[in-house]
Design an enzyme around this catalytic site. Structure first.
Site, PDB file in Angstrom:
ATOM      1  N   TYR A  78      12.631 -48.256  12.773  1.00  0.00           N
ATOM      2  CA  TYR A  78      13.805 -47.440  12.426  1.00  0.00           C
ATOM      3  C   TYR A  78      13.522 -45.959  12.672  1.00  0.00           C
ATOM      4  O   TYR A  78      14.300 -45.261  13.335  1.00  0.00           O
ATOM      5  CB  TYR A  78      14.183 -47.682  10.958  1.00  0.00           C
ATOM      6  CG  TYR A  78      15.190 -46.684  10.415  1.00  0.00           C
ATOM      7  CD1 TYR A  78      16.532 -46.774  10.747  1.00  0.00           C
ATOM      8  CD2 TYR A  78      14.785 -45.650   9.565  1.00  0.00           C
ATOM      9  CE1 TYR A  78      17.459 -45.855  10.253  1.00  0.00           C
ATOM     10  CE2 TYR A  78      15.696 -44.732   9.066  1.00  0.00           C
ATOM     11  CZ  TYR A  78      17.031 -44.840   9.412  1.00  0.00           C
ATOM     12  OH  TYR A  78      17.931 -43.929   8.924  1.00  0.00           O
ATOM     13  N   THR A  98      17.082 -38.410  10.126  1.00  0.00           N
ATOM     14  CA  THR A  98      16.541 -38.876   8.844  1.00  0.00           C
ATOM     15  C   THR A  98      15.132 -38.360   8.550  1.00  0.00           C
ATOM     16  O   THR A  98      14.337 -38.141   9.473  1.00  0.00           O
ATOM     17  CB  THR A  98      16.499 -40.419   8.822  1.00  0.00           C
ATOM     18  OG1 THR A  98      15.715 -40.863   7.703  1.00  0.00           O
ATOM     19  CG2 THR A  98      15.870 -40.988  10.082  1.00  0.00           C
ATOM     20  N   LYS A 158      15.317 -43.542  15.408  1.00  0.00           N
ATOM     21  CA  LYS A 158      16.038 -42.333  14.980  1.00  0.00           C
ATOM     22  C   LYS A 158      15.489 -41.087  15.666  1.00  0.00           C
ATOM     23  O   LYS A 158      16.218 -40.129  15.898  1.00  0.00           O
ATOM     24  CB  LYS A 158      15.954 -42.176  13.463  1.00  0.00           C
ATOM     25  CG  LYS A 158      16.951 -43.038  12.700  1.00  0.00           C
ATOM     26  CD  LYS A 158      18.374 -42.495  12.824  1.00  0.00           C
ATOM     27  CE  LYS A 158      19.348 -43.298  11.982  1.00  0.00           C
ATOM     28  NZ  LYS A 158      20.732 -42.834  12.119  1.00  0.00           N
ATOM     29  N   GLU A 184      12.919 -40.152   7.568  1.00  0.00           N
ATOM     30  CA  GLU A 184      11.974 -41.185   8.028  1.00  0.00           C
ATOM     31  C   GLU A 184      11.294 -40.771   9.331  1.00  0.00           C
ATOM     32  O   GLU A 184      10.278 -41.356   9.711  1.00  0.00           O
ATOM     33  CB  GLU A 184      12.699 -42.518   8.215  1.00  0.00           C
ATOM     34  CG  GLU A 184      12.995 -43.259   6.920  1.00  0.00           C
ATOM     35  CD  GLU A 184      11.746 -43.764   6.216  1.00  0.00           C
ATOM     36  OE1 GLU A 184      10.959 -44.479   6.850  1.00  0.00           O
ATOM     37  OE2 GLU A 184      11.552 -43.438   5.028  1.00  0.00           O
TER      38      GLU A 184
END
Ligand code: NAP
Ligand code: F7E
Length: 332
Positions: A154, A126, A158, A128
């Site tokens: 998160y 991601t 990831k 992010e």
């Protein structure tokens, strides 16, 4: 012979679109579903009866080995995760167990079932992981070489999943690829994410079912594409001779205010401000201020290109929610 694919996260937005795509391509599609009474099971069984559901959970390694034995997949798409950034701040350990260690569990299930050299693996990485802080390439955007600086439990989880996937590629010669996907949305987006929250609220305000919407920080900018376009990129990654990492993005960034503009205009409201209240409950301890992706590598190597543009995406989502809310039924 038809190829077999195993999807984790089958009940999620991307699971829906990917299952559609693989079914159209003639795959036999298996999906892992968690919980002893998952309310989304009926939805999958009714809308996508070709999906063969297998009970399991990313945090339960033996259930993943069992899923490998049942599905005997050529391709595994690991889409399951605690995927909501705000929620990950409230459940950081669960997020680490599912989003980080769950990926390791899935990779180990492939390896222990003898699939390291034969099964192709997709990891849902991601944008992010970039975190927005090192946004120092104006006009260029984050590509595969950009620095990582995750800003949430998160994003950190990831990043572990991303690196353990690369490690299995290098250690066991696995065909394991990571798609570093920027935000992708659509009518199947969960109502907890900002785009769908807004499209649904605009529809409900239009129909007189709601009089305002409460949001957090309106300043952040995101590179928003359509999920249906992005699952095509996932599939293309696993069709390459060699595994690799690819950014999928639109190359444009828009603020939440711009999304509000288009969504409310879609229902005939020119000024959304009177309808929006700010609520600190929706703000995060650390924010990703801006994300802009550079999909050049995916365009050049995979031949991937997004089809739906930003106004088209907003229109699609608002129209879908007007239809859903007019019919009186709401499902995410
Ligand atoms: P989503 O709609 O939130 O779906 C998440 C899926 O994970 C759901 O099917 C959920 O099942 C499942 N799941 C959660 N915990 C699990 C567990 N312990 N065991 C097995 N399954 C579990 O996410 P999405 O938008 O489709 O995204 C797919 C993947 O891409 C995610 O990994 C996400 O982090 C990543 N990603 C998404 C975007 C985006 O913009 N959409 C961008 C980059 C990366 P339940 O239905 O049972 O909860
Ligand atoms: O937030 C702001 C919020 O939750 C977008 C996931 O798919 O994409 C997604 O993560 C922005 C943030 O998505 C509300 O603070 C304001 O700046 O829709 P979101 P996200 O955090 O970008 C990435 C690529 C993923 O990988 C993730 O899995 O909107 N915002 N007000 C709000 N956000 C929400 N959810 N709700 C609000 O009321």
């Amino acid at each position: 012979m038809a190829k077999q694919a195993l999807i984790t996260g089958i009940t999620g937005q991307d699971g829906y679109h990917l299952a559609e795509l693989l079914n159209e391509k003639g795959y036999s599609v298996y999906g892992i579903i968690r919980g002893q009474q998952n309310p989304k099971k009926n939805r999958v069984e009714q809308e996508q009866p070709y999906v063969k559901l297998i009970e399991g959970d990313l945090t339960d390694p033996s259930s993943l080995v069992r899923a490998m034995e049942i599905s005997k997949p050529d391709e595994v798409y690991n889409l399951a995760a605690i995927s909501h950034v705000g929620y990950s701040f409230k459940t950081p350990q669960l997020t680490a167990d599912v989003t980080a260690k769950g990926t390791l569990n899935m990779l180990e299930a492939i390896r222990l079932s003898g699939g390291a050299k034969t099964v192709r693996f997709y990891q849902a990485s991601t944008s992010e992981m970039f975190g927005g802080l090192d946004y120092n390439r104006p006009g260029k955007g984050y590509d595969e070489e950009a620095l990582f600086h995750p800003r949430s439990p998160y994003g950190v989880a990831k990043l572990y999943a991303h690196w353990i996937t690369k490690n299995y590629r290098e250690s066991y010669d696995m065909h394991a690829s990571c798609g570093i996907l920027f935000n992708h949305e659509g009518p199947r987006r969960g109502l907890e994410f900002v785009t769908r929250k807004i499209s649904n609220a605009a529809a409900r305000i239009h129909l007189g079912k709601q009089d305002h919407i409460e949001l957090g920080n309106l300043e952040p900018k995101r590179d928003w594409g359509y999920a249906g376009d992005y699952v095509e990129g996932m599939w293309l990654m696993l069709q390459q001779d060699k595994p690799d990492d690819f950014v999928l993005a639109t190359g444009e960034t828009h603020s939440i205010g711009e999304y509000l503009d288009l969504a409310f205009k879609e229902v005939g409201i020119n000024d959304w401000k009177p309808y929006v209240k700010q609520n600190p409950a929706f703000m995060r301890p650390a924010e990703v201020d801006i994300l802009l992706g550079n999909p050049s590598k995916a365009e050049n190597v995979l031949g991937w290109k997004r089809k739906v543009d930003f106004p088209g995406l907003v229109k699609m989502m608002v129209e879908y929610d007007i239809g859903l809310e007019s019919a009186g039924s709401l499902s995410s």
